[in-house]
Design an enzyme around this catalytic site. Structure first.
Site, short mmCIF file in Angstrom:
data_model
loop_
_atom_site.label_atom_id
_atom_site.label_comp_id
_atom_site.label_asym_id
_atom_site.label_seq_id
_atom_site.Cartn_x
_atom_site.Cartn_y
_atom_site.Cartn_z
N LYS A 14 44.75 -4.56 2.62
CA LYS A 14 45.31 -4.21 1.17
C LYS A 14 45.64 -2.75 1.25
CE LYS A 14 41.93 -5.58 -1.33
NZ LYS A 14 40.91 -6.17 -0.46
N ARG A 128 36.97 0.48 10.64
CA ARG A 128 37.19 1.60 9.61
C ARG A 128 36.04 2.42 9.31
NH1 ARG A 128 39.42 -0.90 3.80
NH2 ARG A 128 37.19 -1.35 3.74
N ARG A 134 33.05 5.97 4.36
CA ARG A 134 32.60 5.09 3.13
C ARG A 134 31.34 4.38 3.66
NH1 ARG A 134 37.23 1.23 1.24
NH2 ARG A 134 35.42 0.08 0.30
P1 AMP Z 1 37.46 -1.27 -2.63
O1 AMP Z 1 37.85 -0.04 -2.09
O2 AMP Z 1 38.62 -2.06 -3.31
O3 AMP Z 1 37.09 -2.37 -1.53
O4 AMP Z 1 36.28 -1.01 -3.60
C1 AMP Z 1 35.30 -0.50 -3.26
C2 AMP Z 1 34.08 -1.07 -4.30
O5 AMP Z 1 34.48 -0.53 -5.69
C3 AMP Z 1 33.84 -2.28 -4.38
O6 AMP Z 1 32.89 -2.96 -3.60
C4 AMP Z 1 33.15 -2.49 -5.82
O7 AMP Z 1 31.88 -2.01 -5.82
C5 AMP Z 1 33.95 -1.38 -6.68
N1 AMP Z 1 35.07 -1.97 -7.25
C6 AMP Z 1 36.52 -1.75 -6.80
N2 AMP Z 1 37.47 -2.58 -7.60
C7 AMP Z 1 36.59 -3.05 -8.42
C8 AMP Z 1 37.18 -4.13 -9.52
N3 AMP Z 1 38.34 -4.43 -9.61
N4 AMP Z 1 36.06 -4.56 -10.14
C9 AMP Z 1 34.77 -4.25 -9.80
N5 AMP Z 1 34.32 -3.50 -8.91
C10 AMP Z 1 35.36 -2.79 -8.31
#
Ligand code: AMP
Length: 189
Positions: A14, A128, A134
């Site tokens: 994404k 990654r 991360r």
């Molecule tokens: P991502 O970078 O999108 O993989 O997000 C990393 C982390 O942020 C996820 O594992 C969640 O803990 C939190 N997170 C990101 N976006 C959301 C969302 N829309 N709703 C809830 N938690 C989120």
């Protein structure tokens, strides 16, 4: 105005494809993951609340991310369109997003779902993790929790957009450029 959701499990690509999309269509990129990581880095109240959940791979509460997105939309009143990345991740978030946009006479045009097998996802996230910095990318149990959260809470979001006729599925396997061509076709047709 063009408003898109880029959708898929963690590791589907994404973030990478978002970069391509914002350049091609001139959209404002709203990634809840990026915004949350910034909050954690700056040690804000919101960041402190979110950190522990993010560290374990759990979703943060709906009201936190909904509030964040609301503020970002308000801050970008002249935007030619938005690309929502990593949001909505629950049906409650999808409903809240529709309400928010309706209120501003805006709407989501399409949700583009990147399809990738679970085996490939885990491989990509671990790769990654070597460079992303991360902590949720390096630990297999955290990755599994993230995939599980996706399966349980996020997958139903697809049905929500299918019912609205806005769901488009694109293969997330192969070369980045080739995947992007598939995404553009889904956006434009
Ligand atoms: P991502 O970078 O999108 O993989 O997000 C990393 C982390 O942020 C996820 O594992 C969640 O803990 C939190 N997170 C990101 N976006 C959301 C969302 N829309 N709703 C809830 N938690 C989120």
């Amino acid at each position: 105005m063009l408003n898109l959701v880029i959708f898929g499990p963690p590791g589907a690509g994404k973030g990478t494809q978002s970069e391509n999309l914002i350049h091609k269509y001139g959209l404002i990129h709203l990634s809840t993951g990026d915004i949350l990581r910034e909050e954690v880095k700056n040690q804000t109240e919101l960041g402190k609340k979110a950190k522990q959940l993010m560290d374990t791979g759990k979703l943060v509460p709906d009201e936190i991310v909904i509030g964040m997105i609301h503020r970002k939309i308000d801050e970008n009143k002249q935007a030619p369109g938005f690309l929502f990345d990593g949001f909505p991740r629950t049906v409650a978030q999808a409903v809240a997003l529709d309400e928010m946009l309706n209120h501003k006479l805006m709407k989501i045009d399409k949700l583009i779902a990147l399809e990738v097998s679970e085996e490939e996802l885990v491989k990509r996230i671990l790769k990654r993790g070597k460079t992303s910095g991360r902590t949720d990318d390096t630990d297999l149990s955290k990755i599994k929790t993230r995939v599980q959260e996706y399966e349980e809470k996020t997958k139903p979001v697809m049905e929500y957009y299918k019912k609205q006729g806005k769901f488009r599925s694109v293969s997330g396997l192969g070369e980045i450029e080739q995947i992007f061509q598939g995404i553009c076709k889904a956006v434009e047709v």
